[in-house]
Design a protein around this motif. Sequence first.
Motif, PDB file in Angstrom:
ATOM      1  N   GLN A  51      -6.814 -30.515  16.992  1.00  9.71           N
ATOM      2  CA  GLN A  51      -5.718 -31.498  17.132  1.00  9.71           C
ATOM      3  C   GLN A  51      -4.643 -30.950  18.184  1.00  9.71           C
ATOM      4  O   GLN A  51      -4.402 -29.950  18.201  1.00  9.71           O
ATOM      5  CB  GLN A  51      -4.896 -31.522  15.836  1.00  9.71           C
ATOM      6  CG  GLN A  51      -4.009 -32.784  15.692  1.00  9.71           C
ATOM      7  CD  GLN A  51      -4.469 -33.895  15.813  1.00  9.71           C
ATOM      8  OE1 GLN A  51      -5.527 -34.215  15.100  1.00  9.71           O
ATOM      9  NE2 GLN A  51      -4.126 -34.949  16.492  1.00  9.71           N
ATOM     10  N   LYS A  52      -4.449 -31.917  19.169  1.00  8.69           N
ATOM     11  CA  LYS A  52      -3.698 -31.547  20.247  1.00  8.69           C
ATOM     12  C   LYS A  52      -2.205 -31.264  19.557  1.00  8.69           C
ATOM     13  O   LYS A  52      -1.736 -32.431  18.825  1.00  8.69           O
ATOM     14  CB  LYS A  52      -3.649 -32.464  21.507  1.00  8.69           C
ATOM     15  CG  LYS A  52      -4.814 -32.461  22.074  1.00  8.69           C
ATOM     16  CD  LYS A  52      -4.912 -33.477  23.226  1.00  8.69           C
ATOM     17  CE  LYS A  52      -6.381 -33.456  24.201  1.00  8.69           C
ATOM     18  NZ  LYS A  52      -6.263 -34.419  25.239  1.00  8.69           N
ATOM     19  N   THR A  55       0.212 -34.620  18.714  1.00  7.00           N
ATOM     20  CA  THR A  55      -0.572 -35.896  18.733  1.00  7.00           C
ATOM     21  C   THR A  55      -0.284 -36.849  17.624  1.00  7.00           C
ATOM     22  O   THR A  55       0.136 -37.987  17.709  1.00  7.00           O
ATOM     23  CB  THR A  55      -2.148 -35.777  18.895  1.00  7.00           C
ATOM     24  OG1 THR A  55      -2.331 -35.130  20.071  1.00  7.00           O
ATOM     25  CG2 THR A  55      -2.830 -36.922  19.002  1.00  7.00           C
ATOM     26  N   ARG A  56      -0.379 -36.253  16.456  1.00  8.52           N
ATOM     27  CA  ARG A  56      -0.285 -36.893  15.119  1.00  8.52           C
ATOM     28  C   ARG A  56       1.255 -37.278  15.043  1.00  8.52           C
ATOM     29  O   ARG A  56       1.583 -38.147  14.337  1.00  8.52           O
ATOM     30  CB  ARG A  56      -0.720 -36.198  13.934  1.00  8.52           C
ATOM     31  CG  ARG A  56      -2.360 -35.987  13.787  1.00  8.52           C
ATOM     32  CD  ARG A  56      -2.686 -37.544  13.372  1.00  8.52           C
ATOM     33  NE  ARG A  56      -4.158 -37.455  13.273  1.00  8.52           N
ATOM     34  CZ  ARG A  56      -4.641 -37.385  12.069  1.00  8.52           C
ATOM     35  NH1 ARG A  56      -4.214 -36.976  11.094  1.00  8.52           N
ATOM     36  NH2 ARG A  56      -6.170 -37.530  12.037  1.00  8.52           N
ATOM     37  N   SER A  58       3.405 -37.959  17.271  1.00  6.06           N
ATOM     38  CA  SER A  58       3.666 -39.090  18.223  1.00  6.06           C
ATOM     39  C   SER A  58       3.199 -40.337  17.441  1.00  6.06           C
ATOM     40  O   SER A  58       3.900 -41.501  17.564  1.00  6.06           O
ATOM     41  CB  SER A  58       3.147 -38.862  19.546  1.00  6.06           C
ATOM     42  OG  SER A  58       3.480 -40.037  20.270  1.00  6.06           O
ATOM     43  N   ARG A  59       1.805 -40.376  16.963  1.00  4.32           N
ATOM     44  CA  ARG A  59       1.346 -41.331  16.267  1.00  4.32           C
ATOM     45  C   ARG A  59       2.171 -41.925  15.292  1.00  4.32           C
ATOM     46  O   ARG A  59       2.426 -42.992  14.899  1.00  4.32           O
ATOM     47  CB  ARG A  59       0.052 -41.364  15.906  1.00  4.32           C
ATOM     48  CG  ARG A  59      -0.720 -42.335  15.359  1.00  4.32           C
ATOM     49  CD  ARG A  59      -2.145 -41.874  14.794  1.00  4.32           C
ATOM     50  NE  ARG A  59      -2.938 -41.146  16.233  1.00  4.32           N
ATOM     51  CZ  ARG A  59      -4.090 -40.521  16.015  1.00  4.32           C
ATOM     52  NH1 ARG A  59      -4.729 -40.506  14.752  1.00  4.32           N
ATOM     53  NH2 ARG A  59      -4.655 -40.094  16.968  1.00  4.32           N
TER      54      ARG A  59
END
Length: 301
Positions: A51-52, A55-56, A58-59
């Motif tokens: 997982q970058k 990323t999550r 921001s989502r």
Amino acid sequence: MKKSVKYKGELNLAGMIIPCYVLEDGTRVLSGRGMQDALKMVDETSKAGGQKAGTRLSRYLNQKSLYPFIYNGKEPDHFNAIICNDGEAKINGYEATVLVDICDAFLEARKNIKLSPRQEIIAEQCEILVRAFAKVGIVALVDEATGYQQDKDRAKDELQQFLSQFISEEASKWVKTFNDSFFEMIYRMHNWNWTMTHKRPGVVGKWINDIVYERIGPVILTELGRVNPKNEKGIRKDKHHQHLTEEVGRPKLKEHLAAVEALGRASGYNWIKFMQMLDAAFPKQHQQLSLLFPEDVWQEK
């Protein structure tokens, strides 16, 4: 333009470790990946898949169901990621208080809408985190964790030591310190007749503060105002220079005045050119602690 990390450390919030940083401009930053993990936005399956950072996070910040709570009273760029450098490493982070705002938003959403199973887990984490810090405390926590607080305390101690060496609480006997040539320079730049010397319009006092006291050291003018205050009629008992110490303050003042007169001659006695040269050679020093240590004032609000 990326900013560089000046201090770094780790926050331990109820057993959750979040890397934290203080940037060269004083911005406190939390690792995006660290925030993501602390909020349990990434499950073990996602971690295994790679997982970058952020990323999550921001989502979730842009999920439609959460959007009214996340951005309530805030501009969209409030939650923008901050990219900075720690040596060769690139860090994706967020301004430290953003974590508090996210927690507040999830807890408010939990009161008003039905959350998804993962959102419920995140809200539970938010509840744990808000017990571990208060919004005014997150900056202090970062400062302590990175070691920045010790440097700030050291800087304040050094400033206080400098002021005590530079300024005396007791006024010394008046001795002529500002030579006539200093006032001649100013009058010549404004095409004033030298016979006005003894009248000295009030604006000259403001220029002295600008040209001299605001430039010879940080907080000097403010400290002089404290030890030599105006009375109810707006008059000071002493001249500011009478409160400069013989060992440090007065020699520094004389040195500065000599340099200022040299700039006056070099400018051809042109006021605008003189002020430009003065700003380049002797930029104004901060005269308020709130400018030197703005984060301390912010915490007291």
